[in-house]
Design a protein around this motif. Sequence first.
Motif, PDB file in Angstrom:
ATOM      1  N   GLY A 143     -13.372 -82.193  81.270  1.00  0.00           N
ATOM      2  CA  GLY A 143     -14.462 -81.211  81.261  1.00  0.00           C
ATOM      3  C   GLY A 143     -14.344 -80.172  80.163  1.00  0.00           C
ATOM      4  O   GLY A 143     -13.477 -80.237  79.286  1.00  0.00           O
ATOM      5  N   VAL A 144     -15.237 -79.181  80.252  1.00  0.00           N
ATOM      6  CA  VAL A 144     -15.337 -78.139  79.230  1.00  0.00           C
ATOM      7  C   VAL A 144     -14.053 -77.310  79.197  1.00  0.00           C
ATOM      8  O   VAL A 144     -13.602 -76.834  80.241  1.00  0.00           O
ATOM      9  N   LYS A 145     -13.471 -77.130  78.013  1.00  0.00           N
ATOM     10  CA  LYS A 145     -12.299 -76.250  77.948  1.00  0.00           C
ATOM     11  C   LYS A 145     -12.487 -75.086  76.982  1.00  0.00           C
ATOM     12  O   LYS A 145     -11.764 -74.103  77.049  1.00  0.00           O
ATOM     13  N   TYR A 146     -13.475 -75.195  76.077  1.00  0.00           N
ATOM     14  CA  TYR A 146     -13.741 -74.069  75.177  1.00  0.00           C
ATOM     15  C   TYR A 146     -14.695 -73.100  75.851  1.00  0.00           C
ATOM     16  O   TYR A 146     -15.510 -73.489  76.682  1.00  0.00           O
ATOM     17  N   ARG A 147     -14.594 -71.823  75.466  1.00  0.00           N
ATOM     18  CA  ARG A 147     -15.429 -70.797  76.099  1.00  0.00           C
ATOM     19  C   ARG A 147     -16.812 -70.813  75.446  1.00  0.00           C
ATOM     20  O   ARG A 147     -17.051 -70.135  74.452  1.00  0.00           O
ATOM     21  N   ALA A 170     -12.404 -82.538  68.726  1.00  0.00           N
ATOM     22  CA  ALA A 170     -12.212 -82.047  70.097  1.00  0.00           C
ATOM     23  C   ALA A 170     -13.457 -82.305  70.943  1.00  0.00           C
ATOM     24  O   ALA A 170     -14.585 -82.204  70.461  1.00  0.00           O
ATOM     25  N   PHE A 171     -13.241 -82.632  72.225  1.00  0.00           N
ATOM     26  CA  PHE A 171     -14.349 -82.794  73.172  1.00  0.00           C
ATOM     27  C   PHE A 171     -14.971 -81.426  73.448  1.00  0.00           C
ATOM     28  O   PHE A 171     -14.269 -80.446  73.676  1.00  0.00           O
ATOM     29  N   VAL A 172     -16.308 -81.369  73.434  1.00  0.00           N
ATOM     30  CA  VAL A 172     -17.013 -80.112  73.696  1.00  0.00           C
ATOM     31  C   VAL A 172     -17.680 -80.150  75.070  1.00  0.00           C
ATOM     32  O   VAL A 172     -17.443 -79.288  75.913  1.00  0.00           O
ATOM     33  N   CYS A 173     -18.534 -81.153  75.313  1.00  0.00           N
ATOM     34  CA  CYS A 173     -19.174 -81.264  76.631  1.00  0.00           C
ATOM     35  C   CYS A 173     -19.815 -82.646  76.760  1.00  0.00           C
ATOM     36  O   CYS A 173     -19.970 -83.365  75.777  1.00  0.00           O
ATOM     37  N   GLU A 174     -20.172 -82.973  77.989  1.00  0.00           N
ATOM     38  CA  GLU A 174     -20.857 -84.234  78.266  1.00  0.00           C
ATOM     39  C   GLU A 174     -22.323 -83.945  78.559  1.00  0.00           C
ATOM     40  O   GLU A 174     -22.647 -82.944  79.203  1.00  0.00           O
ATOM     41  N   PHE A 175     -23.205 -84.810  78.082  1.00  0.00           N
ATOM     42  CA  PHE A 175     -24.621 -84.691  78.411  1.00  0.00           C
ATOM     43  C   PHE A 175     -24.835 -85.414  79.740  1.00  0.00           C
ATOM     44  O   PHE A 175     -24.807 -86.633  79.799  1.00  0.00           O
ATOM     45  N   THR A 176     -24.987 -84.658  80.804  1.00  0.00           N
ATOM     46  CA  THR A 176     -25.168 -85.256  82.130  1.00  0.00           C
ATOM     47  C   THR A 176     -26.637 -85.186  82.536  1.00  0.00           C
ATOM     48  O   THR A 176     -27.454 -84.569  81.856  1.00  0.00           O
ATOM     49  N   GLY A 177     -26.950 -85.790  83.651  1.00  0.00           N
ATOM     50  CA  GLY A 177     -28.318 -85.738  84.155  1.00  0.00           C
ATOM     51  C   GLY A 177     -28.528 -86.787  85.216  1.00  0.00           C
ATOM     52  O   GLY A 177     -27.573 -87.284  85.816  1.00  0.00           O
ATOM     53  N   GLU A 178     -29.792 -87.126  85.433  1.00  0.00           N
ATOM     54  CA  GLU A 178     -30.131 -88.182  86.386  1.00  0.00           C
ATOM     55  C   GLU A 178     -30.143 -89.517  85.637  1.00  0.00           C
ATOM     56  O   GLU A 178     -30.810 -89.647  84.612  1.00  0.00           O
ATOM     57  N   VAL A 179     -29.402 -90.479  86.150  1.00  0.00           N
ATOM     58  CA  VAL A 179     -29.433 -91.833  85.586  1.00  0.00           C
ATOM     59  C   VAL A 179     -30.529 -92.607  86.313  1.00  0.00           C
ATOM     60  O   VAL A 179     -30.529 -92.693  87.539  1.00  0.00           O
TER      61      VAL A 179
END
Length: 348
Positions: A143-147, A170-179
């Motif tokens: 998951g998100v670790k940067y502020r 570096a990983f920033v965030c995932e684009f989530t939603g309804e599949v």
Amino acid sequence: GSLKPSDRPGCVLHDITLGQERVPIPVVNTFDSSSPHWAPPPVPLKPRRDAQGRLTMEGVQWPQDPAQRAAAFVYTPGHIYGKGVPLPPPAPDQTARQLMSLNGGFLPYVSNQRLHAITELVVYESSPGTKSGVTGQDAAQSGVKYRLEVFRTENKGWGVRSWDRIPAGAFVCEFTGEVLTASAAEARGAHELDDSYSGAGEFDEYMFELALNGMSLHELLTGDKLDAAHHGREKVHESRQRDPAADAKAAQKLLKTAGLTEKDAKLCFHLDGKQAGSVARFINHSDEPNLSIAMVMYDHHDPRLAHLCLFAGHNIPPLTELTYDYGSDYRTKLLSDNYEHSRAFGSR
């Protein structure tokens, strides 16, 4: 001491994630209400869990007030699976050697969880709760670790930036939603075909096909596009010259790893971030983005349902707006002749 969200001038919401990410993500608007750039803050709601413990929209209490309802969305750190979408079996535990084999011969992340150059269509992370001693191969699932913060921009609606420097890879965030199934996505987009619909394009801006390098599994296998009309843009567009034989081989490997058949490859799914999503839904488009997209798998190995993840394309200084390229469909279909105007208008 460390800076708290409430210390920020213009902080209108302390945590848009409602405690669902590892770090709070505040919403900041330094414009006052007389400014044309001012807007009411987004209204996040929490998803519910069904009897099986899966995230769901069922039972979410939406605000009654129309203005609040317009700004409301369900903040979800993971995917919400719609009706008819198969729930994939959990990923098996991988040894380091197995993980390397899945990722084209090396582990996906180098020191400090930075993404190695991507050579495969998807990135396989270690499975959650792995017992095989593999460490540091779980950046996206952590998951998100940067502020991060959601902030009001001068001419593009809401945007996202980080208080911290983000190193390349570096990983920033995932684009989530309804599949959604293709037919459910089609039904949601159908009312946009009516030119008189005032919100034309707004669903499209949040909805896209879960593709691999801009192509469905079926297309990778056969070289043929599916007949079904594709609603929504394919966010992950081609980044290299295609080799059909290599594509087919890669797609077969993905299917085999997941225990799927070529018939399964005909099913394709869409991701809709309009009613539910993560902080990624506030990130704006740019032709010169500082984030890049990778399709990642960790909790399961079904390539039709890979996680769409955003990584730093290069070192990003603090308080720089984060952007990614929404893809070629977005520029041609959604922005058309109005491209410059639309680009200035920006997200949401």
